[in-house]
Write a protein that holds these residues in place. Sequence first.
Motif, PDB file in Angstrom:
ATOM      1  N   CYS A  18     -10.345  36.365 -14.383  1.00  0.00           N
ATOM      2  CA  CYS A  18      -9.635  35.244 -13.775  1.00  0.00           C
ATOM      3  C   CYS A  18     -10.565  34.122 -13.364  1.00  0.00           C
ATOM      4  O   CYS A  18     -10.215  32.960 -13.477  1.00  0.00           O
ATOM      5  N   VAL A  19     -11.730  34.460 -12.894  1.00  0.00           N
ATOM      6  CA  VAL A  19     -12.603  33.434 -12.341  1.00  0.00           C
ATOM      7  C   VAL A  19     -13.759  33.077 -13.272  1.00  0.00           C
ATOM      8  O   VAL A  19     -14.555  32.213 -12.975  1.00  0.00           O
ATOM      9  N   LEU A  20     -13.850  33.771 -14.430  1.00  0.00           N
ATOM     10  CA  LEU A  20     -14.953  33.511 -15.347  1.00  0.00           C
ATOM     11  C   LEU A  20     -14.865  32.086 -15.876  1.00  0.00           C
ATOM     12  O   LEU A  20     -13.879  31.704 -16.488  1.00  0.00           O
ATOM     13  N   PRO A  21     -15.864  31.258 -15.641  1.00  0.00           N
ATOM     14  CA  PRO A  21     -15.802  29.862 -16.077  1.00  0.00           C
ATOM     15  C   PRO A  21     -15.976  29.736 -17.584  1.00  0.00           C
ATOM     16  O   PRO A  21     -16.648  30.542 -18.211  1.00  0.00           O
ATOM     17  N   SER A  22     -15.332  28.744 -18.164  1.00  0.00           N
ATOM     18  CA  SER A  22     -15.472  28.482 -19.591  1.00  0.00           C
ATOM     19  C   SER A  22     -16.568  27.463 -19.806  1.00  0.00           C
ATOM     20  O   SER A  22     -16.718  26.528 -19.036  1.00  0.00           O
ATOM     21  N   PHE A  23     -17.340  27.683 -20.896  1.00  0.00           N
ATOM     22  CA  PHE A  23     -18.417  26.741 -21.193  1.00  0.00           C
ATOM     23  C   PHE A  23     -17.904  25.551 -21.998  1.00  0.00           C
ATOM     24  O   PHE A  23     -18.577  24.550 -22.127  1.00  0.00           O
ATOM     25  N   SER A  24     -16.685  25.685 -22.553  1.00  0.00           N
ATOM     26  CA  SER A  24     -16.111  24.596 -23.338  1.00  0.00           C
ATOM     27  C   SER A  24     -15.478  23.569 -22.415  1.00  0.00           C
ATOM     28  O   SER A  24     -14.943  23.909 -21.367  1.00  0.00           O
ATOM     29  N   GLN A  25     -15.599  22.309 -22.807  1.00  0.00           N
ATOM     30  CA  GLN A  25     -14.971  21.248 -22.018  1.00  0.00           C
ATOM     31  C   GLN A  25     -13.729  20.698 -22.704  1.00  0.00           C
ATOM     32  O   GLN A  25     -13.171  19.712 -22.276  1.00  0.00           O
ATOM     33  N   ASN A  26     -13.312  21.349 -23.790  1.00  0.00           N
ATOM     34  CA  ASN A  26     -12.145  20.888 -24.530  1.00  0.00           C
ATOM     35  C   ASN A  26     -10.992  21.870 -24.397  1.00  0.00           C
ATOM     36  O   ASN A  26     -11.192  23.070 -24.216  1.00  0.00           O
ATOM     37  N   SER A  67      -6.155  17.276 -28.746  1.00  0.00           N
ATOM     38  CA  SER A  67      -7.454  17.780 -28.332  1.00  0.00           C
ATOM     39  C   SER A  67      -7.868  17.016 -27.084  1.00  0.00           C
ATOM     40  O   SER A  67      -8.040  15.799 -27.118  1.00  0.00           O
ATOM     41  N   LEU A  68      -7.969  17.731 -25.967  1.00  0.00           N
ATOM     42  CA  LEU A  68      -8.181  17.092 -24.677  1.00  0.00           C
ATOM     43  C   LEU A  68      -9.569  17.423 -24.126  1.00  0.00           C
ATOM     44  O   LEU A  68      -9.970  18.597 -24.107  1.00  0.00           O
ATOM     45  N   GLU A  69     -10.258  16.401 -23.683  1.00  0.00           N
ATOM     46  CA  GLU A  69     -11.533  16.617 -23.006  1.00  0.00           C
ATOM     47  C   GLU A  69     -11.259  16.802 -21.520  1.00  0.00           C
ATOM     48  O   GLU A  69     -10.770  15.892 -20.852  1.00  0.00           O
ATOM     49  N   ILE A  70     -11.544  17.967 -21.015  1.00  0.00           N
ATOM     50  CA  ILE A  70     -11.234  18.314 -19.633  1.00  0.00           C
ATOM     51  C   ILE A  70     -12.484  18.142 -18.780  1.00  0.00           C
ATOM     52  O   ILE A  70     -13.500  18.803 -19.003  1.00  0.00           O
ATOM     53  N   THR A  71     -12.414  17.267 -17.811  1.00  0.00           N
ATOM     54  CA  THR A  71     -13.573  16.986 -16.958  1.00  0.00           C
ATOM     55  C   THR A  71     -13.600  17.860 -15.710  1.00  0.00           C
ATOM     56  O   THR A  71     -14.651  18.028 -15.098  1.00  0.00           O
ATOM     57  N   ASP A  72     -12.442  18.398 -15.315  1.00  0.00           N
ATOM     58  CA  ASP A  72     -12.378  19.258 -14.137  1.00  0.00           C
ATOM     59  C   ASP A  72     -12.373  20.717 -14.592  1.00  0.00           C
ATOM     60  O   ASP A  72     -11.420  21.165 -15.233  1.00  0.00           O
ATOM     61  N   VAL A  90      -3.723  22.473 -18.064  1.00  0.00           N
ATOM     62  CA  VAL A  90      -4.739  22.890 -19.025  1.00  0.00           C
ATOM     63  C   VAL A  90      -6.057  23.134 -18.308  1.00  0.00           C
ATOM     64  O   VAL A  90      -6.338  22.535 -17.269  1.00  0.00           O
ATOM     65  N   LYS A  91      -6.859  24.013 -18.899  1.00  0.00           N
ATOM     66  CA  LYS A  91      -8.200  24.284 -18.391  1.00  0.00           C
ATOM     67  C   LYS A  91      -9.177  24.217 -19.559  1.00  0.00           C
ATOM     68  O   LYS A  91      -8.766  24.298 -20.727  1.00  0.00           O
ATOM     69  N   PRO A  92     -10.443  24.046 -19.291  1.00  0.00           N
ATOM     70  CA  PRO A  92     -11.422  24.002 -20.379  1.00  0.00           C
ATOM     71  C   PRO A  92     -11.325  25.240 -21.267  1.00  0.00           C
ATOM     72  O   PRO A  92     -11.291  26.369 -20.782  1.00  0.00           O
TER      73      PRO A  92
END
Length: 458
Positions: A18-26, A67-72, A90-92
Motif C-alpha cells: 500500500c505504501v510502496l512508492p512508485s518510481f514512475s512519474q507517469n 498519458s499523464l505526468e503526475i507531479t504529486d 491517479v497515482k504515479p
Amino acid sequence: MIRIGLKKILGGFVGILCVLPSFSQNAKVIIKPHPVFQRYPVELIKETKYDMIEFNRVIPGDSLIFSLEITDPEGEYYKLYDWGALNVFVKPGSVIVIDYNDRDRTKTRFSGDLAKENAWLNQSWFLEFQMLYPGKITFPIVYKDYRKRVFVNADSLKRVVKGISCSEKFVSDCQRRIDFMVIGTLQNYYRISAQNMQRESTPADFESWNRNFKLAFSKKFLKDAYRICKRHKEQDVLQYRQTSQALMGIVYEIDPEFAKRTGYSLFEEEYTLMQVLNDVTRLYSPELLEIQGKVKDSVVLRVINGQIKEKRNLLTGAEVTDCEFKDMDGNVHKLSDYKGIPMYIDVWATWCNPCKALSPNFHELADEYTGKNIKFIAISLDKKITPWLNYLKQHDHSENVLELHTGKRDFANSYQINGIPRFILIDRDFKIRMAFAYKPIESSMKELKILLDQLSRE
C-alpha cells in the motif's frame, strides 16, 4: 500459531504494498471505445486550486488513451470533461481503465489500478455533491433535527472511506470533500424551505418571510460553515471543484464577506475574477484593470494579464479601430467620419432572427434620441449585399439610423464579434465606452438610457 504468523506476515506485505512508492512519474487513463466518443472529443481536466479561472485540459489526440505526468507522488485528481464530469484519481505508475456508461454515468465501471477509489468518487451522491442529503425527510423539518442527521451521515461516511483505500491522501481528501458536502447540504435546508414557501405565498409575503428566515438561518449556518473552513487550509480546499463550489454558494447566496472573514484570500481573488470573466460587460470595463492592481497571487495575475493582452483594443478607454463600410447607395463610410459624436452601434445580419427581433427596439430608441448628440448606426454582417438591401426595402426603419454594410472580416475580427446581436458604444473622443454595450431590451433599457444621456452631454 503458524496460521496467525502467516496472517501477520501477509498483513505486513499488504501494508508494504500500500505504501510502496512508485518510481514512475507517469500514469495512464484508458477509456474503452464508445459510440458517443466518435461524435465528440474526450478531454480530461486536472483539478487544481485555480479551477475557477482556468482549466488545465489534457487531450489524448486520436486515441482514448491519456498519458499523464503526475507531479504529486501521493496522487492527483482529474475530471472527464463534458461527459458527466466523472472524477478520476491517479497515482504515479497507475493504469486506470474506464468503461463509460453514457445513459447513467453512475454505472460507469472502473478496472485496473485504483478501481475501488474511483468507484467511490463516482457514486451518484458524490457526483451530485448531495451524498449527505438526509433521505426520506419531509419538509418542513426543524433545522436542529436536519443538522443533526447531516452530521451523523458525515461521520458515518468518513469512517466508511477509511476502508476504501490505503492511501492516506485519498482518505483525507475524501473526508475534506465530505466536510464541504456538509456545508452544501446544510445550505440546501434554506433553499428547499424557500422554494416551498415561494410556491405557497404571494411575492410580497414571501419577500417578508424570506428576509426574516434567511437572517435566522444564516446565524446558525455560518457558525458551522466557519468552523469547517477553519479546520482546513485554503490551498487544500480549493484543490477540488466541488469544495470551491460550496464556498461560492455561501458567498453568492448567504454572506458576500464570508471568504474575507475566513481568511481565504486566494478564493476572494479567484471569485472576483471569475465573476468578471463571466460577464462581458464587466470583462471589457476598467474593472479588469482595477483588479490587476489588487491581486497578489501570481497565477491569478497571469490570467488577468492574459485577458488584458487579448482584449486590450476593446477595453473601456481604448482607441477605436477604424473600419470602412458602405451605405445603401454604395457610398463609403468610416467610423472616423463621425469622430466627435458618440455612437451606439447595432451589429446584425438578415439571417440572425434574434437580431431582427431586437431591431424594432433599436429603431424606436433612435427615434426617441432624434436631435440629440448620439449617432445610431446599424452594421450588417451579411456576406452579400443583396439580402441586406432587399430586407431594408421591405422593412421600415428609423431615419435616425445610418444603415451600413460590410462583407469583410476586418470589422468582425477587430471587435471580436463571435456572436450577434452585438452592441457597441463609442464616445465623442473616439474611444471605446462599452465593447459589449447594453442591449435595447426592457431589463437593461434603464441603464442604457442613463449611459446614452451621459454620453450626449459630455
